[in-house]
Design a protein around this motif. Structure first.
Motif, PDB file in Angstrom:
ATOM      1  N   LEU A 154       0.831  -1.210   0.000  1.00  0.00           N
ATOM      2  CA  LEU A 154       0.000   0.000   0.000  1.00  0.00           C
ATOM      3  C   LEU A 154       0.861   1.254   0.000  1.00  0.00           C
ATOM      4  N   ARG A 155       1.945   1.222   0.736  1.00  0.00           N
ATOM      5  CA  ARG A 155       2.839   2.393   0.781  1.00  0.00           C
ATOM      6  C   ARG A 155       3.441   2.659  -0.603  1.00  0.00           C
ATOM      7  N   LEU A 156       3.860   1.604  -1.280  1.00  0.00           N
ATOM      8  CA  LEU A 156       4.406   1.757  -2.636  1.00  0.00           C
ATOM      9  C   LEU A 156       3.351   2.316  -3.584  1.00  0.00           C
ATOM     10  N   LEU A 157       2.115   1.858  -3.411  1.00  0.00           N
ATOM     11  CA  LEU A 157       1.011   2.323  -4.251  1.00  0.00           C
ATOM     12  C   LEU A 157       0.785   3.825  -4.070  1.00  0.00           C
ATOM     13  N   LEU A 160      -2.063  -2.463  -8.278  1.00  0.00           N
ATOM     14  CA  LEU A 160      -0.959  -3.382  -8.053  1.00  0.00           C
ATOM     15  C   LEU A 160      -0.956  -4.529  -9.063  1.00  0.00           C
ATOM     16  N   LYS A 161       0.224  -5.062  -9.322  1.00  0.00           N
ATOM     17  CA  LYS A 161       0.363  -6.260 -10.150  1.00  0.00           C
ATOM     18  C   LYS A 161       1.406  -7.167  -9.509  1.00  0.00           C
ATOM     19  N   THR A 162       1.266  -8.473  -9.748  1.00  0.00           N
ATOM     20  CA  THR A 162       2.206  -9.432  -9.182  1.00  0.00           C
ATOM     21  C   THR A 162       2.545 -10.486 -10.225  1.00  0.00           C
ATOM     22  N   PRO A 163       3.791 -10.967 -10.278  1.00  0.00           N
ATOM     23  CA  PRO A 163       4.187 -11.915 -11.331  1.00  0.00           C
ATOM     24  C   PRO A 163       3.440 -13.242 -11.239  1.00  0.00           C
ATOM     25  N   LEU A 164       3.136 -13.814 -12.391  1.00  0.00           N
ATOM     26  CA  LEU A 164       2.571 -15.158 -12.490  1.00  0.00           C
ATOM     27  C   LEU A 164       3.658 -16.081 -13.037  1.00  0.00           C
ATOM     28  N   ARG A 165       3.876 -17.207 -12.384  1.00  0.00           N
ATOM     29  CA  ARG A 165       4.962 -18.117 -12.766  1.00  0.00           C
ATOM     30  C   ARG A 165       4.448 -19.399 -13.421  1.00  0.00           C
ATOM     31  N   GLU A 166       3.265 -19.866 -13.000  1.00  0.00           N
ATOM     32  CA  GLU A 166       2.755 -21.153 -13.464  1.00  0.00           C
ATOM     33  C   GLU A 166       1.820 -20.961 -14.648  1.00  0.00           C
ATOM     34  N   ASN A 167       1.935 -21.844 -15.639  1.00  0.00           N
ATOM     35  CA  ASN A 167       1.086 -21.733 -16.827  1.00  0.00           C
ATOM     36  C   ASN A 167      -0.401 -21.822 -16.473  1.00  0.00           C
ATOM     37  N   SER A 170      10.849 -15.390 -25.474  1.00  0.00           N
ATOM     38  CA  SER A 170      11.017 -13.930 -25.386  1.00  0.00           C
ATOM     39  C   SER A 170      11.443 -13.463 -24.000  1.00  0.00           C
ATOM     40  N   GLY A 171      11.197 -14.301 -22.992  1.00  0.00           N
ATOM     41  CA  GLY A 171      11.577 -13.923 -21.630  1.00  0.00           C
ATOM     42  C   GLY A 171      10.588 -12.997 -20.948  1.00  0.00           C
ATOM     43  N   VAL A 172       9.396 -12.828 -21.515  1.00  0.00           N
ATOM     44  CA  VAL A 172       8.403 -11.928 -20.919  1.00  0.00           C
ATOM     45  C   VAL A 172       7.882 -12.499 -19.604  1.00  0.00           C
ATOM     46  N   THR A 173       7.504 -11.609 -18.687  1.00  0.00           N
ATOM     47  CA  THR A 173       6.846 -12.004 -17.436  1.00  0.00           C
ATOM     48  C   THR A 173       5.377 -11.637 -17.525  1.00  0.00           C
ATOM     49  N   TRP A 174       4.520 -12.588 -17.165  1.00  0.00           N
ATOM     50  CA  TRP A 174       3.091 -12.291 -17.103  1.00  0.00           C
ATOM     51  C   TRP A 174       2.763 -11.750 -15.712  1.00  0.00           C
ATOM     52  N   PHE A 175       1.826 -10.817 -15.671  1.00  0.00           N
ATOM     53  CA  PHE A 175       1.447 -10.201 -14.408  1.00  0.00           C
ATOM     54  C   PHE A 175      -0.052 -10.321 -14.151  1.00  0.00           C
ATOM     55  N   LYS A 176      -0.361 -10.668 -12.925  1.00  0.00           N
ATOM     56  CA  LYS A 176      -1.753 -10.672 -12.457  1.00  0.00           C
ATOM     57  C   LYS A 176      -2.084  -9.306 -11.859  1.00  0.00           C
ATOM     58  N   HIS A 177      -3.270  -8.805 -12.181  1.00  0.00           N
ATOM     59  CA  HIS A 177      -3.750  -7.571 -11.567  1.00  0.00           C
ATOM     60  C   HIS A 177      -4.274  -7.873 -10.172  1.00  0.00           C
ATOM     61  N   VAL A 178      -3.761  -7.175  -9.175  1.00  0.00           N
ATOM     62  CA  VAL A 178      -4.243  -7.289  -7.796  1.00  0.00           C
ATOM     63  C   VAL A 178      -5.211  -6.129  -7.565  1.00  0.00           C
ATOM     64  N   MET A 198       0.731   1.173 -12.715  1.00  0.00           N
ATOM     65  CA  MET A 198       0.807  -0.131 -12.076  1.00  0.00           C
ATOM     66  C   MET A 198       2.076  -0.231 -11.237  1.00  0.00           C
ATOM     67  N   VAL A 199       1.944  -0.811 -10.058  1.00  0.00           N
ATOM     68  CA  VAL A 199       3.053  -0.952  -9.113  1.00  0.00           C
ATOM     69  C   VAL A 199       3.237  -2.440  -8.835  1.00  0.00           C
ATOM     70  N   GLU A 200       4.472  -2.913  -9.001  1.00  0.00           N
ATOM     71  CA  GLU A 200       4.722  -4.353  -8.819  1.00  0.00           C
ATOM     72  C   GLU A 200       4.888  -4.697  -7.345  1.00  0.00           C
ATOM     73  N   THR A 201       4.296  -5.821  -6.967  1.00  0.00           N
ATOM     74  CA  THR A 201       4.455  -6.368  -5.626  1.00  0.00           C
ATOM     75  C   THR A 201       4.615  -7.876  -5.751  1.00  0.00           C
ATOM     76  N   THR A 202       5.285  -8.480  -4.796  1.00  0.00           N
ATOM     77  CA  THR A 202       5.377  -9.942  -4.786  1.00  0.00           C
ATOM     78  C   THR A 202       4.441 -10.540  -3.739  1.00  0.00           C
ATOM     79  N   VAL A 203       3.711  -9.683  -3.032  1.00  0.00           N
ATOM     80  CA  VAL A 203       2.806 -10.159  -1.988  1.00  0.00           C
ATOM     81  C   VAL A 203       1.473 -10.551  -2.621  1.00  0.00           C
TER      82      VAL A 203
END
Length: 251
Positions: A112-115, A132-139, A174-182, A223-228
């Protein structure tokens, strides 16, 4: 940018009649209801001038007032949480309104502070709202339509949100990272009021993703990235998971 401090409030939209898990906000979570735990967690972040629950339910209204909290009763029926919040803040003197999900009592203060920090950053004047957005790793998570995906430009402004995998992996190397919208939002009040007054267009109606409306009308979403990853309580199983997490914190 103005040097005046921003007036920042948190709004927690709270419906009693949830489709998948009716009454979930009043379920017991280690001696307190889910909605009361969420309200107290938002207040304890110390990031907000005020925290409110906004609801259409007498039961939730009484739960918050009986525990000394601030709560607003909606005057109208609403399609989504943003509309419910917009009605509540229409006559308030505030700069930024944060939508805190009522069914996510494990609030991460640092995310929230980062946001909120983006509204004090170099491109603050360009930002209508932030999320917020957070990385998705699994297909399986990338292809799951319940996970809303987001793509951004190089300045981390949202280009589009979709239930489909975006970008489409035509080149898997391509090495792209997919992101989920939080789904935690910080709105400038004017952007929120515009959303409230503007009709839904076809892209939002098709995807059933309310933040697409902002893009369709030309608003800028930072958009602000978080791993939480928050613990959203949508099912009885989610509630059990939240109880286990809280038990672990107390040990």
């Amino acid at each position: 940018m103005s040097s005046q401090p921003l007036k920042i409030i948190a709004m927690i939209p709270a419906r009693y009649a949830a489709t998948r898990f009716p009454g979930k906000l009043m379920q017991d979570l280690h001696g307190k209801s889910v909605i009361l735990r969420t309200y107290e967690a938002a207040r304890e972040t110390n990031l907000f001038d005020k925290v409110y629950v906004v609801t259409d339910s007498d039961i939730i209204f009484e739960e918050i007032t009986n525990n000394g909290g601030k709560v607003i009763m909606s005057r109208k029926e609403h399609e989504c949480g943003s509309d419910r919040i917009a009605e509540a803040v229409e006559d308030m003197d505030v700069d930024v309104v944060v939508n805190v999900q009522g069914d996510e009592p494990m609030i991460d203060t640092e995310s929230l502070r980062l946001l909120l920090d983006v509204f004090r950053g170099k491109d603050a004047d360009l930002i209508d709202l932030a999320s917020l957005k957070t990385p998705l790793r699994e297909n399986k998570d990338i292809t799951n339509p319940n996970n809303v995906k987001v793509i951004t430009n190089k300045e981390n402004f949202a280009l589009y949100f979709s239930r489909s995998p975006i970008p489409y992996p035509r080149d898997e190397e391509s090495g792209v990272t997919w992101f989920k919208h939080v789904g935690i939002y910080a709105f400038r009040k004017q952007a929120l009021m515009d959303f409230y007054r503007l009709p839904m267009l076809k892209l939002e109606a098709t995807e059933k993703i309310e933040c697409i409306r902002y893009l369709e009308y030309g608003k800028n979403i930072k958009m602000v990235e978080t791993t939480v990853k928050g613990v959203g309580i949508d099912t009885p199983e989610d509630l059990e998971e939240a109880r286990k997490i809280l038990s672990g914190e107390k040990e």
